[in-house]
Design an enzyme around this catalytic site. Structure first.
Site, PDB file in Angstrom:
ATOM      1  N   ASP A  48      32.458  50.795  51.176  1.00 44.97           N
ATOM      2  CA  ASP A  48      32.887  51.922  52.009  1.00 44.97           C
ATOM      3  C   ASP A  48      31.873  53.052  51.918  1.00 44.97           C
ATOM      4  O   ASP A  48      31.781  53.737  50.906  1.00 44.97           O
ATOM      5  CB  ASP A  48      34.265  52.403  51.549  1.00 44.97           C
ATOM      6  CG  ASP A  48      35.361  51.431  51.942  1.00 44.97           C
ATOM      7  OD1 ASP A  48      35.468  51.115  53.143  1.00 44.97           O
ATOM      8  OD2 ASP A  48      36.099  50.970  51.042  1.00 44.97           O
ATOM      9  N   MET A  99      30.806  56.629  52.970  1.00 42.05           N
ATOM     10  CA  MET A  99      31.453  57.859  53.468  1.00 42.05           C
ATOM     11  C   MET A  99      30.502  59.032  53.311  1.00 42.05           C
ATOM     12  O   MET A  99      29.858  59.177  52.261  1.00 42.05           O
ATOM     13  CB  MET A  99      32.728  58.124  52.670  1.00 42.05           C
ATOM     14  CG  MET A  99      33.712  56.962  52.686  1.00 42.05           C
ATOM     15  SD  MET A  99      35.230  57.413  51.848  1.00 42.05           S
ATOM     16  CE  MET A  99      36.156  55.877  51.982  1.00 42.05           C
ATOM     17  N   GLY A 116      39.150  57.197  54.504  1.00 44.24           N
ATOM     18  CA  GLY A 116      38.714  58.263  53.598  1.00 44.24           C
ATOM     19  C   GLY A 116      39.006  57.998  52.133  1.00 44.24           C
ATOM     20  O   GLY A 116      38.232  58.404  51.276  1.00 44.24           O
ATOM     21  N   MET A 169      41.806  49.772  61.323  1.00 38.06           N
ATOM     22  CA  MET A 169      42.192  50.526  60.124  1.00 38.06           C
ATOM     23  C   MET A 169      43.715  50.632  60.059  1.00 38.06           C
ATOM     24  O   MET A 169      44.351  50.995  61.055  1.00 38.06           O
ATOM     25  CB  MET A 169      41.611  51.946  60.168  1.00 38.06           C
ATOM     26  CG  MET A 169      40.106  52.058  60.021  1.00 38.06           C
ATOM     27  SD  MET A 169      39.439  51.473  58.454  1.00 38.06           S
ATOM     28  CE  MET A 169      40.337  52.452  57.250  1.00 38.06           C
ATOM     29  N   HIS A 174      33.303  44.468  50.259  1.00 40.40           N
ATOM     30  CA  HIS A 174      33.427  45.551  51.241  1.00 40.40           C
ATOM     31  C   HIS A 174      32.957  46.859  50.598  1.00 40.40           C
ATOM     32  O   HIS A 174      33.485  47.289  49.576  1.00 40.40           O
ATOM     33  CB  HIS A 174      34.897  45.643  51.657  1.00 40.40           C
ATOM     34  CG  HIS A 174      35.218  46.630  52.728  1.00 40.40           C
ATOM     35  ND1 HIS A 174      35.139  46.335  54.070  1.00 40.40           N
ATOM     36  CD2 HIS A 174      35.654  47.915  52.656  1.00 40.40           C
ATOM     37  CE1 HIS A 174      35.516  47.388  54.783  1.00 40.40           C
ATOM     38  NE2 HIS A 174      35.825  48.365  53.949  1.00 40.40           N
ATOM     39  N   MET A 217      31.689  54.895  57.420  1.00 41.08           N
ATOM     40  CA  MET A 217      32.537  56.013  57.855  1.00 41.08           C
ATOM     41  C   MET A 217      31.642  57.245  57.867  1.00 41.08           C
ATOM     42  O   MET A 217      31.736  58.135  57.020  1.00 41.08           O
ATOM     43  CB  MET A 217      33.729  56.151  56.909  1.00 41.08           C
ATOM     44  CG  MET A 217      34.785  55.077  57.153  1.00 41.08           C
ATOM     45  SD  MET A 217      35.869  54.811  55.762  1.00 41.08           S
ATOM     46  CE  MET A 217      34.849  53.709  54.791  1.00 41.08           C
ATOM     47  N   GLY A 255      41.431  46.912  48.452  1.00 40.48           N
ATOM     48  CA  GLY A 255      40.741  47.677  47.422  1.00 40.48           C
ATOM     49  C   GLY A 255      41.577  47.779  46.162  1.00 40.48           C
ATOM     50  O   GLY A 255      41.406  47.010  45.214  1.00 40.48           O
ATOM     51  N   GLY A 315      40.981  55.230  49.053  1.00 42.68           N
ATOM     52  CA  GLY A 315      41.687  54.016  48.674  1.00 42.68           C
ATOM     53  C   GLY A 315      43.100  54.362  48.222  1.00 42.68           C
ATOM     54  O   GLY A 315      43.439  55.538  48.028  1.00 42.68           O
ATOM     55  N   ASP A 359      42.089  46.800  57.214  1.00 42.10           N
ATOM     56  CA  ASP A 359      41.606  47.568  56.062  1.00 42.10           C
ATOM     57  C   ASP A 359      42.497  48.782  55.839  1.00 42.10           C
ATOM     58  O   ASP A 359      42.640  49.612  56.735  1.00 42.10           O
ATOM     59  CB  ASP A 359      40.154  48.004  56.337  1.00 42.10           C
ATOM     60  CG  ASP A 359      39.528  48.774  55.195  1.00 42.10           C
ATOM     61  OD1 ASP A 359      40.068  48.777  54.081  1.00 42.10           O
ATOM     62  OD2 ASP A 359      38.456  49.380  55.439  1.00 42.10           O
ATOM     63  N   GLY A 360      43.064  48.833  54.620  1.00 43.52           N
ATOM     64  CA  GLY A 360      43.864  49.993  54.240  1.00 43.52           C
ATOM     65  C   GLY A 360      45.275  49.606  53.847  1.00 43.52           C
ATOM     66  O   GLY A 360      46.048  49.141  54.687  1.00 43.52           O
ATOM     67  N   GLY A 361      45.591  49.753  52.576  1.00 43.73           N
ATOM     68  CA  GLY A 361      46.941  49.462  52.103  1.00 43.73           C
ATOM     69  C   GLY A 361      47.313  47.987  52.140  1.00 43.73           C
ATOM     70  O   GLY A 361      48.501  47.641  52.124  1.00 43.73           O
ATOM     71  N   HIS A 381      31.054  49.159  55.557  1.00 46.07           N
ATOM     72  CA  HIS A 381      31.962  49.880  56.466  1.00 46.07           C
ATOM     73  C   HIS A 381      31.489  51.324  56.517  1.00 46.07           C
ATOM     74  O   HIS A 381      31.693  52.081  55.571  1.00 46.07           O
ATOM     75  CB  HIS A 381      33.397  49.755  55.920  1.00 46.07           C
ATOM     76  CG  HIS A 381      34.423  50.522  56.692  1.00 46.07           C
ATOM     77  ND1 HIS A 381      35.716  50.718  56.238  1.00 46.07           N
ATOM     78  CD2 HIS A 381      34.365  51.143  57.903  1.00 46.07           C
ATOM     79  CE1 HIS A 381      36.390  51.433  57.131  1.00 46.07           C
ATOM     80  NE2 HIS A 381      35.599  51.703  58.136  1.00 46.07           N
ATOM     81  N   SER A 438      37.407  45.662  48.475  1.00 45.07           N
ATOM     82  CA  SER A 438      36.670  46.924  48.598  1.00 45.07           C
ATOM     83  C   SER A 438      36.441  47.474  47.199  1.00 45.07           C
ATOM     84  O   SER A 438      37.376  47.565  46.396  1.00 45.07           O
ATOM     85  CB  SER A 438      37.492  47.931  49.407  1.00 45.07           C
ATOM     86  OG  SER A 438      37.013  49.235  49.148  1.00 45.07           O
TER      87      SER A 438
HETATM   88  C1  DX5 Z   1      39.567  53.532  53.353  1.00 44.66           C
HETATM   89  C2  DX5 Z   1      38.618  52.389  53.141  1.00 44.66           C
HETATM   90  C3  DX5 Z   1      39.250  51.162  52.618  1.00 44.66           C
HETATM   91  C4  DX5 Z   1      39.881  51.344  51.269  1.00 44.66           C
HETATM   92  C5  DX5 Z   1      40.869  50.268  51.019  1.00 44.66           C
HETATM   93  O1  DX5 Z   1      38.922  54.526  54.051  1.00 44.66           O
HETATM   94  O2  DX5 Z   1      37.981  52.041  54.344  1.00 44.66           O
HETATM   95  O3  DX5 Z   1      38.316  50.098  52.584  1.00 44.66           O
HETATM   96  O4  DX5 Z   1      38.947  51.292  50.247  1.00 44.66           O
HETATM   97  O5  DX5 Z   1      41.508  50.559  49.832  1.00 44.66           O
HETATM   98  P1  DX5 Z   1      43.037  50.156  49.639  1.00 44.66           P
HETATM   99  O6  DX5 Z   1      43.106  48.669  49.766  1.00 44.66           O
HETATM  100  O7  DX5 Z   1      43.359  50.637  48.273  1.00 44.66           O
HETATM  101  O8  DX5 Z   1      43.811  50.850  50.719  1.00 44.66           O
HETATM  102 ZN    ZN Z   2      36.828  50.154  54.333  1.00 46.65          ZN
END
Ligand code: DX5
Ligand code: ZN
Length: 220
Positions: free
Chosen positions: A33, A35, A140, A135, A31, A66, A195, A142, A173-175, A64, A8
């Site tokens: 994001d 938003m 929201g 998720m 990826h 959001m 990300g 990274g 996706d996420g962490g 993605h 990401s």
């Molecule tokens: C969060 C995003 C993720 C985020 C991932 O809302 O959808 O794609 O960028 O970032 P990391 O890997 O740092 O959690």
């Molecule tokens: Zn994402």
């Protein structure tokens, strides 16, 4: 089931994205994001940016979304060149129609679930989808901490996909990092968004390889 690593760009240097994209040549997708400061409390890119990114990398774009009112807004991202478009089921009034429209336009159709959204009500939709995104943080931002409470849902999604014999990919996706990716792989994920783990690394492409290796090890 292949292994796909999807960095990401949310934590990359937005002022130098062409150079950032050149740092991840072995990634499977990029990826992006999107938003809208409404569905999530953060504002990033729109379709014009997605189109610019398609011209800045040979890698396919995984958008993605959001954003609210995905039904009306998703088409612009396919037109912009995204090869995969993920809408949030919480933001889609008619997810089946939307997935069919995305596919008809020629992109892969994907549906995302926030941490508190269960997968079971959507069992019958799986055949309409090319990917489900679970998720593993609240969307929201990274750099958030991986939520282990989402692991049973990843396992359940994999069970349902096996039960229906669908080819739907299962993205997390996420962490996602070297510390957490094995748990996702063991639960049944096959597409991994990362990300900060990738773009905060000294060598992002080496991190892509290391993440891929961890998944392969977890499957042994
Ligand atoms: C969060 C995003 C993720 C985020 C991932 O809302 O959808 O794609 O960028 O970032 P990391 O890997 O740092 O959690
Ligand atoms: Zn994402």
């Amino acid at each position: 089931m292949g292994i796909q690593i999807t960095p990401s760009i949310l934590t990359a240097d937005f002022a130098d994205l062409r150079a950032e994209l050149a740092r991840i040549p072995s990634a499977d997708w990029v990826h992006v994001d999107v938003m809208d400061n409404h569905f999530v409390p953060n504002l990033t890119f729109g379709p014009t940016m997605v189109e610019a990114l398609t011209n800045a990398t040979p890698l396919p774009i995984d958008a993605h979304l959001m954003i609210t009112d995905a039904d009306r807004n998703a088409a612009a991202y396919v037109e912009a060149g995204a090869r995969s478009v993920t809408f949030h089921v919480e933001a889609a009034a008619a997810p089946v129609r939307l997935a069919r429209e995305i596919r008809k336009q020629g992109a892969r159709a994907s549906m995302a679930l926030k941490p508190a959204t269960p997968i079971d009500p959507y069992e019958d939709l799986l055949a309409e989808l090319d990917m489900v995104l679970i998720m593993t943080v609240e969307p929201g931002f990274g750099g958030q901490t991986f939520l282990d409470l989402c692991l049973p849902k990843i396992r359940r999604a994999r069970e349902l996909m096996d039960k229906h014999g669908v080819e739907t990919w299962l993205q997390v996706d996420g962490g996602v990092s070297l510390e957490t990716i094995e748990r996702c792989a063991e639960a049944g994920a096959d597409v991994f968004v990362a990300g900060s783990a990738v773009f905060d690394a000294h060598d992002p492409d080496a991190m892509v390889a290391a993440l891929r290796e961890k998944v392969a090890d977890a499957r042994d």
